[in-house]
Enzyme design. Structure first.
Site, PDB file in Angstrom:
ATOM      1  N   GLU A 158     -11.123  -5.879   0.291  1.00 26.88           N
ATOM      2  CA  GLU A 158     -11.987  -4.851   0.878  1.00 26.88           C
ATOM      3  C   GLU A 158     -13.293  -4.713   0.106  1.00 26.88           C
ATOM      4  OE1 GLU A 158     -11.912  -3.395   3.649  1.00 26.88           O
ATOM      5  OE2 GLU A 158      -9.921  -4.016   4.295  1.00 26.88           O
ATOM      6  N   TYR A 206     -13.570   4.892   2.900  1.00 25.76           N
ATOM      7  CA  TYR A 206     -13.137   3.795   3.769  1.00 25.76           C
ATOM      8  C   TYR A 206     -12.126   2.896   3.051  1.00 25.76           C
ATOM      9  CZ  TYR A 206     -12.950  -0.777   5.775  1.00 25.76           C
ATOM     10  OH  TYR A 206     -12.462  -1.967   6.254  1.00 25.76           O
ATOM     11  N   ASP A 244     -15.563   2.609   8.864  1.00 30.89           N
ATOM     12  CA  ASP A 244     -16.768   1.906   8.396  1.00 30.89           C
ATOM     13  C   ASP A 244     -17.716   1.742   9.585  1.00 30.89           C
ATOM     14  OD1 ASP A 244     -15.550   0.026   9.955  1.00 30.89           O
ATOM     15  OD2 ASP A 244     -15.662  -1.596   8.485  1.00 30.89           O
TER      16      ASP A 244
END
Ligand code: SF4
Length: 352
Positions: free
Chosen positions: A33, A116, A134
């Site tokens: 991520e 997020y 996001d």
């Protein structure tokens, strides 16, 4: 059928096969991520694999030096991400016995982890019902519910989080969030969304009103500030003079060929000579320009010209500067376009 049912049915058939989806290890999801922030999936794949070969666990990463970590990040940009990841993993090892916590609020306290990322890690690794909102999700939900508010505003983000929480799958929240990521990457793309192929087309208000191309609403971004620089490439006995940037600020701690910002009317040769004389105690003569390129960061753009310089004389170098040989050019993390210059030099030089 509910939004979640339709979305998940599509995802299980069409979801992307990505290396970080092969297990539910929270550390691996965290790494992926962070790498994926501001970076395309295709660009991340190889970095992710190399990273996990070298740093397979939080403990392996926590013990690495920052310089080595930055070298493995070299080319992905936004280097504060790598520094924060290292600091976060060290915190996980010190505070949580090397296991990433499963509570989104605790995950979010780790350096470099925003709402997020915390939601993505908690939902994918631990099946927690948490939103991961996001730009993709803002776009999809703006269209699904025909939201006409600017998606850069916090209030819009909160409204979308509430909508996600109303519709998220309680059984498979991680799959739901990943399905949204894939829908945003493959179907509900920024320009010309592929609505006839969309699993949510019958629920989509923007599609029904034929306004999907006008959404989401986003206030125009400011153009990045243009900064002109001149850099000197000095070679002496097969080695190049390089300098480390300060420990804070843009590209903190990265390496570069000595460079100076140019004001209007400045002459590159005079500015560079002065830079070498005052900051590095070296006397050089500026020869021809060997490379010019532009490099865009989030808020600024560098227009940088590299000049070959002839070394004439100089004192011993102080800390934060050194001479690097050809083989060492690939071992330090370079600041933005300086990497391009280093690669070009390494290619031109004979192997010794
Ligand atoms: S129907 Fe079109 S606009 Fe609506 S969610 Fe699907 S792809 Fe996006």
């Amino acid at each position: 059928m509910t939004l979640a049912t339709q979305l998940l049915a599509w995802y299980y058939k069409n979801g992307r096969d990505l290396p970080w989806r092969r297990d539910k290890d929270a550390y691996k999801i965290w790494v992926s991520e962070i790498m994926l922030q501001q970076t395309r999936v295709e660009a991340v794949r190889d970095y992710y694999t190399r990273w996990l070969d070298r740093f397979p666990t939080p403990a392996a990463l926590a013990q690495a030096s920052e310089q080595e970590v930055l070298t493995y990040w070299q080319g992905l940009g936004y280097y504060s991400r790598a520094r924060h990841l290292l600091a976060g993993v060290r915190e996980v090892c010190a505070e949580y016995g090397g296991r990433v916590p499963d509570n989104p609020a605790l995950i979010q306290r780790l350096p470099g982890v925003g709402e997020y990322t915390a939601g993505a890690i908690a939902s994918i690794a631990y099946n927690q019902v948490a939103p991961a909102v996001d730009g993709n999700v803002l776009r999809i939900f703006s269209r699904l519910f025909c939201l006409e508010e600017d998606i850069a505003k916090t209030a819009t983000k909160r409204a979308v989080e509430r909508l996600v929480m109303q519709h998220i799958s309680r059984q498979c929240p991680g799959d739901f969030n990943q399905a949204l990521m894939d829908l945003g990457a493959m179907i509900c793309i920024p320009r010309r969304p592929r609505c006839p192929l969309c699993p949510l087309a019958d629920l989509c208000e923007a599609y029904r009103r034929e306004v999907q191309d006008m959404l989401p609403v986003r206030a125009p971004k400011k153009a990045p500030q243009l900064v002109t620089l001149a850099a000197g490439v000095v070679q002496r006995a097969g080695k190049f003079l390089v300098q480390q940037r300060p420990a804070t600020g843009l590209l903190a701690g990265m390496w570069e060929f000595p460079a100076t910002e140019m004001g209007a009317g400045d002459v590159a040769a005079a500015q560079l000579r002065e830079k070498f004389r005052c900051e590095l105690q070296q006397t050089v003569e500026i020869e021809e320009k060997i490379l010019q390129c532009r490099h865009t960061f989030s808020h600024r753009q560098w227009d940088i010209a590299f000049y070959r310089c002839q070394w004439l004389a100089g004192d011993k170098l102080r800390e934060q500067a050194c001479w690097l040989g050809k083989t060492e050019l690939g071992t330090v993390p370079w600041a933005g376009p300086h990497h391009k210059m280093a690669l070009a030099l390494a290619e031109r030089l004979p192997n010794k």
